[in-house]
Design a protein around this motif. Sequence first.
Motif, PDB file in Angstrom:
ATOM      1  N   LEU A 229       0.816  -1.551   0.392  1.00 15.48           N
ATOM      2  CA  LEU A 229      -0.008   0.104  -0.380  1.00 15.48           C
ATOM      3  C   LEU A 229       0.130   1.410  -0.010  1.00 15.48           C
ATOM      4  O   LEU A 229       0.129   2.503  -0.908  1.00 15.48           O
ATOM      5  CB  LEU A 229      -0.539  -0.222   1.099  1.00 15.48           C
ATOM      6  CG  LEU A 229      -2.289  -0.712   1.111  1.00 15.48           C
ATOM      7  CD1 LEU A 229      -3.035  -0.702   2.677  1.00 15.48           C
ATOM      8  CD2 LEU A 229      -3.257   0.148  -0.101  1.00 15.48           C
TER       9      LEU A 229
ATOM     10  N   SER B 257      -3.242  -6.798   4.838  1.00 14.25           N
ATOM     11  CA  SER B 257      -3.709  -5.368   4.197  1.00 14.25           C
ATOM     12  C   SER B 257      -2.613  -5.024   3.187  1.00 14.25           C
ATOM     13  O   SER B 257      -1.328  -4.603   3.676  1.00 14.25           O
ATOM     14  CB  SER B 257      -4.070  -4.520   5.212  1.00 14.25           C
ATOM     15  OG  SER B 257      -4.707  -4.260   5.979  1.00 14.25           O
TER      16      SER B 257
ATOM     17  N   THR C 149      -6.462  -5.268  -3.541  1.00 14.94           N
ATOM     18  CA  THR C 149      -5.910  -4.708  -2.597  1.00 14.94           C
ATOM     19  C   THR C 149      -6.631  -6.379  -2.155  1.00 14.94           C
ATOM     20  O   THR C 149      -6.662  -6.789  -2.732  1.00 14.94           O
ATOM     21  CB  THR C 149      -7.033  -3.743  -1.789  1.00 14.94           C
ATOM     22  OG1 THR C 149      -8.315  -3.810  -1.163  1.00 14.94           O
ATOM     23  CG2 THR C 149      -6.131  -2.814  -2.934  1.00 14.94           C
TER      24      THR C 149
ATOM     25  N   THR D 106     -10.521  -4.881   2.915  1.00 15.56           N
ATOM     26  CA  THR D 106     -11.192  -3.643   2.111  1.00 15.56           C
ATOM     27  C   THR D 106      -9.993  -2.367   2.241  1.00 15.56           C
ATOM     28  O   THR D 106      -9.338  -1.965   2.881  1.00 15.56           O
ATOM     29  CB  THR D 106     -11.810  -2.858   3.126  1.00 15.56           C
ATOM     30  OG1 THR D 106     -12.984  -4.395   3.828  1.00 15.56           O
ATOM     31  CG2 THR D 106     -12.687  -1.944   2.227  1.00 15.56           C
TER      32      THR D 106
ATOM     33  N   PRO E 269      -8.636   0.735   2.145  1.00 12.34           N
ATOM     34  CA  PRO E 269      -8.485   1.929   2.792  1.00 12.34           C
ATOM     35  C   PRO E 269      -8.514   2.960   1.849  1.00 12.34           C
ATOM     36  O   PRO E 269      -9.378   3.278   0.703  1.00 12.34           O
ATOM     37  CB  PRO E 269      -6.961   2.512   3.477  1.00 12.34           C
ATOM     38  CG  PRO E 269      -6.510   1.437   3.174  1.00 12.34           C
ATOM     39  CD  PRO E 269      -7.320   0.618   1.989  1.00 12.34           C
ATOM     40  N   ALA E 270      -9.946   3.778   2.654  1.00 14.94           N
ATOM     41  CA  ALA E 270     -10.148   5.183   2.227  1.00 14.94           C
ATOM     42  C   ALA E 270      -9.078   6.463   1.484  1.00 14.94           C
ATOM     43  O   ALA E 270      -9.757   6.402   0.543  1.00 14.94           O
ATOM     44  CB  ALA E 270     -11.204   6.283   2.960  1.00 14.94           C
ATOM     45  N   GLU E 271      -8.127   6.525   1.545  1.00 17.24           N
ATOM     46  CA  GLU E 271      -7.469   7.155   0.814  1.00 17.24           C
ATOM     47  C   GLU E 271      -7.371   6.391  -0.505  1.00 17.24           C
ATOM     48  O   GLU E 271      -7.618   6.964  -1.632  1.00 17.24           O
ATOM     49  CB  GLU E 271      -6.240   6.899   1.526  1.00 17.24           C
ATOM     50  CG  GLU E 271      -4.913   8.307   0.848  1.00 17.24           C
ATOM     51  CD  GLU E 271      -3.762   8.822   1.500  1.00 17.24           C
ATOM     52  OE1 GLU E 271      -3.230   7.782   1.838  1.00 17.24           O
ATOM     53  OE2 GLU E 271      -3.535   9.982   1.917  1.00 17.24           O
ATOM     54  N   THR E 272      -6.667   5.593  -0.642  1.00 19.35           N
ATOM     55  CA  THR E 272      -6.305   4.278  -1.590  1.00 19.35           C
ATOM     56  C   THR E 272      -7.934   4.111  -2.225  1.00 19.35           C
ATOM     57  O   THR E 272      -8.383   4.032  -4.227  1.00 19.35           O
ATOM     58  CB  THR E 272      -6.052   2.496  -1.434  1.00 19.35           C
ATOM     59  OG1 THR E 272      -5.066   3.069  -0.552  1.00 19.35           O
ATOM     60  CG2 THR E 272      -6.128   1.945  -1.984  1.00 19.35           C
TER      61      THR E 272
ATOM     62  N   ARG F  33       0.541   6.862  -1.786  1.00 23.64           N
ATOM     63  CA  ARG F  33      -0.101   5.545  -2.366  1.00 23.64           C
ATOM     64  C   ARG F  33      -1.652   6.526  -3.302  1.00 23.64           C
ATOM     65  O   ARG F  33      -1.004   7.379  -3.540  1.00 23.64           O
ATOM     66  CB  ARG F  33      -1.138   5.617  -1.096  1.00 23.64           C
ATOM     67  CG  ARG F  33      -1.025   5.579   0.651  1.00 23.64           C
ATOM     68  CD  ARG F  33      -1.558   4.187   1.274  1.00 23.64           C
ATOM     69  NE  ARG F  33      -0.826   4.218   2.532  1.00 23.64           N
ATOM     70  CZ  ARG F  33      -1.669   3.301   3.119  1.00 23.64           C
ATOM     71  NH1 ARG F  33      -3.317   3.381   3.353  1.00 23.64           N
ATOM     72  NH2 ARG F  33      -1.265   2.948   5.054  1.00 23.64           N
TER      73      ARG F  33
END
Length: 429
Positions: free
Chosen positions: A239, A262, A285, A288, A290-293, A399
């Motif tokens: 990530l 992760s 991924t 789940t 991450p929000a930024e990804t 990221r």
Amino acid sequence: MPTPTIAGTTPGTAPATGTPEGEPHDERAFRMRRTQEFMDAHELDGLLVFGADRSDRYDAGQYLFRDRRYQHFVVPRHGEPTMVAFAAQVAAQHQLTRERGLETWIEDIRVGSAPELLPRIAREKQLGGGRLGVIGAGYGSPFYPGGWVSRSVWDAIGEGLPDATLLDVTRDYGLVMARRSDEDLEHIATAAAAGDAAVEAMMALAAPGLDETELYAEGVATMLRKGMRVTWMLFQTGLDNYAWGEPTWLTRPERARRLERSDMVWAEIFPNYAELNTHVNMSFTLGTPPAETLRCAEVARASYEAGVAAVRPGASFAEVCAAMEVPLTEAGMWHLTPQFASLNPLLSGGGSALGIRDHVDSFAGAYPHADGHPGPFFDFEIEPGMTFSLQPDARLGRRGAIVGGVVAATESGCREFNTASTRLNSVEV
């Protein structure tokens, strides 16, 4: 020796990519007809074709004769072409192919030194005082901005043909090769499907603790089982990863990384079928995202959609590049890889690493002389039958996410070939 000149870039009347109405398609005749029209438009008596060492980027000889890569050719405007092969094994394979009842596109194969034989064959074909287009002496791709003919070979050709006019036509003939037939587009669909299959196979195998080498091997093996030529993959994991390229354990002795719970897998896959190359960019991924990804993936997808909308006859390569930049600019993101690349041959690519010095901590200080490339290497008008890779990546700092797929310009717009790679995927862990 004669002074090399650059042929004009006016292509003349562009032939259609299809077959004349009422006639069955003949791929060899199609390619030779387009080549004949190219020579007519440039008032050439023939072509000297130098083989390149990477046919996935540019190999006019393979395009013309569907035979062994990297060989050299004399192609007269009128009359039979001749191959200059590097060894007798090329002729042996050619003969065995015919004995097995398979099709070949070249008859005259000779073995020896190209600098010696090409001028001799040109004189034999009464081309010694003619205008000869040279393929390989000038711009052929971002990887070959100055061609691939060495100075010593060029000098030898000039000495052997002192009365000829030699014109570099590498870039212009690349545009001839780029307009692919419907038959070729179906082969590209086969290659793109193998890329999707490789993505799905790697996703099915991916799990925490898996060694990168096992995942890489699964992707390559999947494509090989489908009859693809597979040269390599660009492959990264993590990530927290702002890099790109082949895994470093292929270039130096080091241990491959193991996937974590992760984690993220990034790749650019190159399935090649019938010597037609595709670039399939993807990321997924573990668990789940991450929000930024996820946000990066949304912007990358928006850039992909902008590319699909922009690819159409009459648009320029640079216009597509510009359209794909808009979502990233509006989101304040940067990208490392080119967003857009031409295929078959790889004549041009868009800007790359735009913003890396501002967005990656300490990069500018560590590498004061490393920066991105702002625009396309070569701009040209898009025509039906041309193939491309949409490969947008969107990054916030260290990221990001990358998506992509192969497309072709059609008479009315854009044809997409991939499905698995065009969005960020995730694997349950």
